[in-house]
Design a protein around this motif. Structure first.
Motif, mmCIF file in Angstrom:
data_model
loop_
_atom_site.group_PDB
_atom_site.id
_atom_site.type_symbol
_atom_site.label_atom_id
_atom_site.label_comp_id
_atom_site.label_asym_id
_atom_site.label_seq_id
_atom_site.Cartn_x
_atom_site.Cartn_y
_atom_site.Cartn_z
ATOM 1 N N ASP A 155 0.411 -1.533 0.295
ATOM 2 C CA ASP A 155 0.179 0.236 -0.391
ATOM 3 C C ASP A 155 0.904 1.097 -0.153
ATOM 4 O O ASP A 155 1.891 1.188 0.857
ATOM 5 C CB ASP A 155 -1.259 0.233 1.142
ATOM 6 N N ASP A 160 -5.444 3.258 0.530
ATOM 7 C CA ASP A 160 -5.054 2.127 0.238
ATOM 8 C C ASP A 160 -4.695 1.114 1.004
ATOM 9 O O ASP A 160 -5.391 0.255 1.443
ATOM 10 C CB ASP A 160 -3.967 2.178 -0.820
ATOM 11 N N LYS A 163 -8.555 0.023 2.304
ATOM 12 C CA LYS A 163 -9.281 -0.917 1.574
ATOM 13 C C LYS A 163 -9.636 -1.928 2.105
ATOM 14 O O LYS A 163 -10.190 -3.436 1.598
ATOM 15 C CB LYS A 163 -8.786 -0.961 -0.345
ATOM 16 N N ASN A 173 -10.507 6.898 -5.577
ATOM 17 C CA ASN A 173 -9.139 6.330 -4.838
ATOM 18 C C ASN A 173 -8.724 7.193 -3.713
ATOM 19 O O ASN A 173 -8.168 6.700 -2.567
ATOM 20 C CB ASN A 173 -8.171 6.645 -6.140
ATOM 21 N N ASP A 208 -5.941 10.459 0.468
ATOM 22 C CA ASP A 208 -4.846 9.981 -0.579
ATOM 23 C C ASP A 208 -3.427 10.582 -0.033
ATOM 24 O O ASP A 208 -2.387 9.938 -0.839
ATOM 25 C CB ASP A 208 -4.644 9.324 -1.970
ATOM 26 N N GLN A 873 -1.479 -6.851 -6.698
ATOM 27 C CA GLN A 873 -0.759 -6.555 -6.101
ATOM 28 C C GLN A 873 0.204 -6.809 -6.197
ATOM 29 O O GLN A 873 0.363 -8.025 -5.438
ATOM 30 C CB GLN A 873 -0.771 -5.279 -5.302
ATOM 31 N N ASN A 888 1.034 -2.541 -9.618
ATOM 32 C CA ASN A 888 -0.178 -2.583 -9.410
ATOM 33 C C ASN A 888 -0.770 -2.802 -10.412
ATOM 34 O O ASN A 888 -0.791 -1.695 -11.536
ATOM 35 C CB ASN A 888 -0.458 -1.181 -8.146
#
Length: 935
Positions: A155, A160, A163, A173, A208, A873, A888
């Motif tokens: 991540d 990330d 999630k 995102n 993010d 990933q 990714n």
């Protein structure tokens, strides 16, 4: 003589051995946290030593310790604390220039253990014990990820990481949805201080912006305790960033990304400057400082010469520039420094990080086909994001002070090109529409926090002071439309004409700026107390948050004089020459402005809170965390020109009880039950009567000054089973009763469609959650399946509304709650190879069909169609585990994003059955390759 040479030789050999041992000695560290096995509370001043030696340290105010300067090899660690059983842990291995992370849990002394001097365990056993304790000891129903788990994942940022948490879903995102509830029903804190919304028109935080390698812990609390801010219903997201690193280090990461719909495709935009790649406009798009005021323009106080001069000072580059969309670029630099003083008792640490990202994305053939429009849009988005984190901490004795700062800036420059049919214009007209839209957003947040022991009973105080600033600057949103009447087909008049003879918000130039300052402070006091023969914890605290916002908007336009002899020719000019210097100089245009007194506003709010909380333990298995929180809230909002219909002056005092009960059926099984009351307060934008045209939704967005806060009563139950450390099986049930839920709806009683907000009473939401995380070695006992983990979390939610809003005749009176998904599916498969040097993750997500905008009088509700999202990933550690290569693959299935009007009410999208399409497009799949290295 020979004996002297032998003596000299022995002396120099010994000297070289000593020097070599000194210079080239291989040393490492052991560090971790000491905590209470039952409660998870960290223990201050616990003694941690190398057994059989005098080398020892005490844990700091966070329960952390570091044993440094240790030669490579295996050690026995001995940990002791007053009132707790001493523990020895064997086989703790130290490696050269590495830090062995090792958390320890201690058990309270009882009548059965008073004569027991020590208990022993191995490193592996204690690692399992500490992980079990962390999983089971949360006071609330919660899920989280620690820095150790983040290290083992690929991540890149906090979104990330989110999630992977049960019940959490990420949209775009960066925005988080918890338990199927929209992001406006969540709150977030960073290092104990509230995070403001990063979006101008919604309550949402862009997750993010925080790099994952700087996260120490991330927790989502799904139930409330009195010490948590009360403005959440789905979940409270708490991010704690690191402060004092274990070692000095410098790391960098670089990556490139490819989008199947965008990269290396033709990319269109307005004028581009070099500073755009740095996240800043060079000032060319800004309104000149000496530009005439609104009053002078609307009251016709400008001479023709002054008007011409002002128009020529406006940025007038309407050309469309062509380029090639470049791959996405990512850069991360992180520096960590730590210095010990006073034989390691005091430590000064610093963490500095800078992130950079540039992306150029295209959404081709976006379908907008509803009511009287049938459009196709091409949207080009140039986006630059820069961020920085600077954290400093000083730990001295049993106290600690931190100074943490975060800055993030996002530069989104959009260009939209639209073509299609609009049947409401002259019985039917072909339309060409262009929008140049730059939004610059920045967030700065600074927090000073201190934790100190107080008294002789292991009490401690924690305080913090924080400042944050949000800026949303929209310097020049330019919108231009052309149309030709289909009734003129076959005649010389069947040509496109620019709509420059009237002025409306859908074809003006918008200059807007939002600035918000926020100041907050907290003070908490914690004291262990003896109750019912057990050590319990009393906690109390005060907090305050003040927000102050200004929003200014100007809607400017150049109005064509229809009596001008060349007016017809001017309207047929191309976009690049429509506002040429020649036609401005000859007086064909005049400067005009839409009065914006109701669109600009000032607002402030004050939230004061206090709480009392007890963490009681009853015997060895029962625990009750209970108490009450009181919040006082006042909000004031005024348009630029005050008027009763545009002003807000509301205040509330809310008493918010909560109780969280846990019963440990076995050492591996918990039963939980909770009740709590929470809030949802309207954002400033939702209260402001300011009306801004959204050219993508083809509607105005406008707030409602009469909007009130929502109160929510919540109840949860949960069964948790931990078959092994790091593995879980849980089933939860929850119920939520909303009073005055805040929802968006189509306020379409007039000729213009307006997306506004309402309070809806009597909303019931109930659901179940299932979480499963387990290695697959139960299928067969082999190493491959032992290192393969299957994890999934499923949420099934039902919401029901029977609105009774006076004066609002909704087309669908019995409907689900806006933003509430009926189900959420997260699943994944994780496997590690080659002694954890190579890891593979496959992630799957699906969110059920959910209501996006509630229906009004003329328009039915807008729904978001479910889509399957698959991510892969792959990460590999290289160069002696100091480097890492990551691949990714995001949104591999690339299913269509679809918002539609369900006109036939059959819960399915079907154009043939009369459903309208608000927006439909494929975003493309994303593939990226990155490399990082730590020195």
């Amino acid at each position: 003589m020979k004996s002297q040479l032998t003596l000299k030789k022995a002396f120099f050999t010994l000297l070289f051995v000593v020097i070599g041992a000194t210079v080239f000695a291989q040393t490492g560290k052991i560090s971790g946290t000491v905590s209470d096995k039952k409660t998870g509370e960290t223990l201050i001043a616990a003694a941690v030593k190398i057994s059989g030696t005098t080398k020892a340290v005490g844990t700091d105010v966070d329960g952390k310790y570091t044993l440094g300067g240790l030669a490579t090899g295996k050690y026995v660690i001995e940990v002791s604390y007053i009132g707790y059983v001493t523990k020895k842990i064997a086989d703790v291995e130290v490696k050269d220039k590495e830090t062995t992370s090792f958390n320890i849990v201690l058990e309270e002394s009882t009548a059965n253990t008073l004569n027991q001097v020590t208990i022993t365990a191995s490193f592996k056993q204690e690692s399992v014990n500490s992980l079990y304790a962390k999983q089971k000891n949360s006071a609330v129903i919660s899920d989280g990820v620690s820095s150790d788990q983040i290290k083992k994942s690929p991540d890149r940022n906090t979104s990330d990481v989110l999630k992977r948490i049960s019940g959490a879903t990420i949209q775009d995102n960066k925005f988080v949805v918890i338990r199927g509830l929209s992001d406006r029903y969540n709150n977030a804190t960073l290092d104990g201080a509230a995070l403001p919304s990063t979006e101008p028109n919604r309550k949402a935080f862009s997750f993010d912006i925080v790099p994952s390698n700087l996260v120490d812990n991330l927790i989502i609390s799904k139930t409330a305790t009195p010490d948590l801010p009360a403005d959440f219903t789905g979940g409270s997201i708490q991010i704690i960033t690191k402060d004092i690193p274990d070692n000095n280090f410098f790391s960098f990461g670089i990556g490139e990304g490819y989008n199947t719909a965008s990269t290396f495709k033709d990319f269109k935009s307005g004028v581009r400057n070099a500073t755009d790649y740095l996240g800043f406009d060079n000032g060319d798009k800004a309104l000149p400082s000496n530009f005439p005021s609104t009053n002078r323009i609307i009251n016709k106080q400008l001479t023709q010469a002054q008007s011409i001069s002002a128009m020529k000072n406006l940025p007038r580059d309407f050309n469309i520039y062509n380029s090639t969309a470049l791959p996405t670029q990512n850069l991360l630099l992180t520096l960590g420094r730590v210095k010990s003083f006073n034989e390691g008792k005091n430590k000064l640490g610093a963490l500095l990080s800078v992130t950079y990202r540039n992306a150029q994305n295209i959404n081709n053939e976006v379908v907008r086909d509803y009511v009287d429009v049938d459009y196709r849009d091409n949207v080009y988005k140039f986006s630059t994001n820069i961020g920085a984190i600077a954290n400093f901490a000083y730990s001295y004795g049993k106290s600690k002070i931190t100074f943490k700062n975060i800055y993030n800036r996002t530069y989104d420059d959009n260009f939209l090109s639209r073509s299609g049919l609009n049947t409401s214009i002259g019985g039917g007209a072909d339309v060409k529409f262009y929008a140049f839209d730059l939004m610059q957003k920045s967030l700065f947040k600074s927090t000073v926090e201190g934790t100190h022991p107080i008294g002789e009973k292991s009490g401690k105080i924690n305080w913090s002071a924080s400042y944050s600033n949000i800026l949303n600057d929209q310097p020049d949103q330019k919108k231009v439309s052309y149309y030709r009447n289909r009734s003129d087909f076959g005649s010389p008049d069947y040509v496109y004409n620019a709509n420059v003879t009237t002025l409306g918000k859908e074809n003006t130039r918008l200059y807007s700026k939002l600035n918000e300052d926020a100041y907050s402070g907290t003070l908490n006091y914690t004291l262990p107390v003896k109750m019912f023969g057990q050590t319990s914890t009393f906690k109390t605290g005060l907090s305050s948050l003040y927000r102050d916002r200004t929003f200014d908007a100007r809607f400017l336009g150049l109005l064509l004089n229809t009596s001008s002899p060349d007016a017809a020719d001017i309207r047929r000019r191309s976009l690049g020459t429509l506002y040429g210097t020649d036609v401005i100089n000859n007086g064909s245009y005049s400067l005009d402005e839409i009065p914006g007194n109701a669109d600009s506003y000032t607002a402030n709010s004050m939230t004061n809170a206090g709480y009392l909380m007890l963490d009681n333990k009853f015997g060895a298995k029962s625990r009750l965390v209970w108490g009450v929180r009181v919040e006082q809230f006042k909000v004031v909002l005024d348009a630029k020109v005050k008027a009763p219909e545009t002003s807000v002056d509301d205040s509330y005092v809310d008493v918010l009880p909560s109780a969280n009960y846990t019963y440990s059926l076995t050492p591996k099984i918990n039963l939980r039950a909770s009740y709590y009351r929470t809030l949802a307060r309207p954002e400033f934008r939702e209260l402001a009567s300011s009306a801004v045209y959204d050219y993508e939704l083809l509607a105005f967005q406008q707030g409602d000054p009469n909007l009130k806060e929502a109160k929510v009563d919540n109840a949860d139950i949960r069964f948790e089973f931990y078959p092994q450390a790091g593995q879980v099986l849980s089933v939860s049930g929850f119920y939520k009763k909303f009073h005055n839920a805040i929802e968006s709806f189509n306020n379409d009683g007039t000729s213009s469609r307006i997306i506004s907000y309402i309070n809806t009473d009597n909303v019931d939401v109930y659901g179940v959650e299932f979480e499963f995380r387990k290695t697959l070695d139960f299928i067969a006992a082999n190493d491959f399946l032992k290192k393969t983990t299957l994890y999934t979390n499923l949420s099934f939610i039902k919401s029901k509304i029977s609105p009774n809003n006076t004066g609002i005749n909704l087309l669908e009176p019995n409907r689900p709650m806006v933003g509430q998904a009926p189900y959420v599916i997260n699943a994944g498969l994780q496997h590690s190879f080659l002694n954890d040097k190579l890891s593979f993750n496959a992630l799957y997500n699906r969110v059920g069909r959910k209501l996006y905008i509630a229906g009004g009088v003329l328009f039915h509700s807008v729904w978001e169609q479910p889509r399957d999202v698959m991510d892969l990933q792959l990460s590999m550690k290289v160069l002696k585990n100091k480097g890492e290569v990551k691949f990714n693959a995001g949104d591999i299935l690339n299913q269509r994003i679809l918002f539609y009007y369900d006109n036939d009410q059959d819960k399915k999208y079907s154009v043939a059955n009369g459903d309208y399409t608000l927006s439909s497009y494929k975003p493309g799949s994303n593939y990226s390759l990155s490399f990082s290295y730590t020195f």
